[in-house]
Design a protein around this motif. Structure first.
Motif, PDB file in Angstrom:
ATOM      1  N   GLY A 229       0.692  -1.074  -0.039  1.00  0.00           N
ATOM      2  CA  GLY A 229      -0.244   0.048   0.220  1.00  0.00           C
ATOM      3  C   GLY A 229       0.995   1.292  -0.099  1.00  0.00           C
ATOM      4  N   GLY A 230       1.845   1.271  -0.811  1.00  0.00           N
ATOM      5  CA  GLY A 230       2.382   2.741  -0.309  1.00  0.00           C
ATOM      6  C   GLY A 230       3.453   2.743   0.268  1.00  0.00           C
ATOM      7  N   ARG A 231       3.877   1.872   1.470  1.00  0.00           N
ATOM      8  CA  ARG A 231       4.405   1.819   2.924  1.00  0.00           C
ATOM      9  C   ARG A 231       5.251   0.325   2.069  1.00  0.00           C
ATOM     10  N   ARG A 232       6.966   0.899   2.978  1.00  0.00           N
ATOM     11  CA  ARG A 232       7.808   0.332   2.261  1.00  0.00           C
ATOM     12  C   ARG A 232       8.483  -0.638   3.782  1.00  0.00           C
ATOM     13  N   ALA A 233       9.103  -1.575   3.742  1.00  0.00           N
ATOM     14  CA  ALA A 233       9.285  -2.399   5.033  1.00  0.00           C
ATOM     15  C   ALA A 233      10.323  -2.689   4.387  1.00  0.00           C
ATOM     16  N   VAL A 234      11.909  -2.300   5.281  1.00  0.00           N
ATOM     17  CA  VAL A 234      13.407  -3.252   4.861  1.00  0.00           C
ATOM     18  C   VAL A 234      13.366  -4.807   6.347  1.00  0.00           C
ATOM     19  N   VAL A 235      13.352  -5.449   6.070  1.00  0.00           N
ATOM     20  CA  VAL A 235      14.266  -6.945   6.594  1.00  0.00           C
ATOM     21  C   VAL A 235      15.230  -6.846   6.733  1.00  0.00           C
TER      22      VAL A 235
ATOM     23  N   PRO B 146      22.187  -0.941  16.623  1.00  0.00           N
ATOM     24  CA  PRO B 146      22.669  -1.703  15.669  1.00  0.00           C
ATOM     25  C   PRO B 146      21.562  -2.766  14.521  1.00  0.00           C
ATOM     26  N   PHE B 147      22.586  -2.521  13.315  1.00  0.00           N
ATOM     27  CA  PHE B 147      21.557  -3.356  12.979  1.00  0.00           C
ATOM     28  C   PHE B 147      22.034  -4.679  13.232  1.00  0.00           C
ATOM     29  N   SER B 148      22.609  -5.316  13.662  1.00  0.00           N
ATOM     30  CA  SER B 148      22.517  -7.438  14.303  1.00  0.00           C
ATOM     31  C   SER B 148      21.517  -7.123  14.671  1.00  0.00           C
ATOM     32  N   ALA B 149      20.604  -6.148  15.825  1.00  0.00           N
ATOM     33  CA  ALA B 149      19.332  -5.703  16.451  1.00  0.00           C
ATOM     34  C   ALA B 149      18.113  -5.209  16.031  1.00  0.00           C
ATOM     35  N   LEU B 150      18.928  -5.447  14.304  1.00  0.00           N
ATOM     36  CA  LEU B 150      17.269  -5.136  13.560  1.00  0.00           C
ATOM     37  C   LEU B 150      16.278  -5.879  13.275  1.00  0.00           C
ATOM     38  N   ALA B 151      14.416  -6.561  13.526  1.00  0.00           N
ATOM     39  CA  ALA B 151      14.399  -7.456  12.893  1.00  0.00           C
ATOM     40  C   ALA B 151      13.351  -6.625  12.093  1.00  0.00           C
ATOM     41  N   VAL B 152      12.921  -5.145  11.569  1.00  0.00           N
ATOM     42  CA  VAL B 152      12.137  -5.170  11.063  1.00  0.00           C
ATOM     43  C   VAL B 152      11.928  -3.743  10.946  1.00  0.00           C
ATOM     44  N   VAL B 153      11.793  -2.336  10.112  1.00  0.00           N
ATOM     45  CA  VAL B 153      11.453  -0.788  10.126  1.00  0.00           C
ATOM     46  C   VAL B 153      10.290  -0.959   8.768  1.00  0.00           C
ATOM     47  N   ARG B 154       9.833  -0.275   9.139  1.00  0.00           N
ATOM     48  CA  ARG B 154       8.427  -0.143   8.446  1.00  0.00           C
ATOM     49  C   ARG B 154       8.100   0.855   8.188  1.00  0.00           C
ATOM     50  N   GLN B 155       8.175   1.333   7.099  1.00  0.00           N
ATOM     51  CA  GLN B 155       6.694   3.401   6.990  1.00  0.00           C
ATOM     52  C   GLN B 155       5.149   3.025   7.494  1.00  0.00           C
ATOM     53  N   LEU B 156       5.186   4.176   8.641  1.00  0.00           N
ATOM     54  CA  LEU B 156       4.071   4.422   9.036  1.00  0.00           C
ATOM     55  C   LEU B 156       2.867   4.723   8.124  1.00  0.00           C
TER      56      LEU B 156
END
Length: 180
Positions: free
Chosen positions: A79-85, A170-180
């Protein structure tokens, strides 16, 4: 003579049958070797523009169309929102195809570039870490191996959030970043 002809014909048939069996066994070995060399990133690239559901460490699920796949992360769009996993945080993928595809290897491949692309938009994001902690805010800085998140409730503007707390993940602790 007929008896010997029958014997040799039978022997030739058995040799041919064994040759075919050996050929099929060799083919099966080649297929197994080929499959063993296929990465998760390549399989995700093989379903580009298709919908998948990704389960990550910390219990979060992310659904969307595969937009871009890099060596260490996948970008999904919904829906136009991006998520980086980050691929290191992936526990399971639903609706994943069998065929591999090409990865995005541009001049700056990887998680840092994908998160910087999100930061450029200055849209609010929700960052989940691998322990299940969730922070909402705006990506303030993106380093080589970490991100700084200006912690802001989704309904506040960035200007109104000046002086708010900042958290570094830290990137090593990141699970997902998603736009709201």
């Amino acid at each position: 003579m007929d008896r010997w002809d029958g014997f040799f014909n039978d022997l030739e048939g058995r040799v041919e049958e064994q040759r075919r069996a050996d050929e099929l066994a060799g083919l099966a070995d080649r297929v197994r070797r080929d499959r063993a060399g296929i990465t998760l990133a390549a399989r995700l690239a093989g379903v580009a523009r298709s919908g998948v559901r990704v389960h990550v460490l910390g219990g979060e699920q992310v659904s969307g169309q595969v937009d871009e796949v890099m060596v260490d992360c996948v970008v999904l769009e919904d829906g136009g929102r991006r998520a980086v996993v980050p691929l290191a945080s992936v526990v399971r993928v639903d609706r994943l195809g069998d065929r591999p595809g090409p990865l995005s290897l541009g001049d700056r491949p990887g998680l840092g570039r994908a998160v910087r692309d999100l930061a450029r938009d200055r849209r609010p994001v929700r960052a989940h870490d691998v322990t299940g902690v969730v922070n909402e805010g705006v990506l303030d800085r993106v380093g080589q191996d970490h991100l700084d998140l200006l912690v802001v409730p989704a309904d506040l503007t960035v200007r109104a959030a000046e002086g708010r707390s900042r958290t570094t993940v830290p990137f090593s602790a990141l699970a997902v970043v998603r736009q709201l």
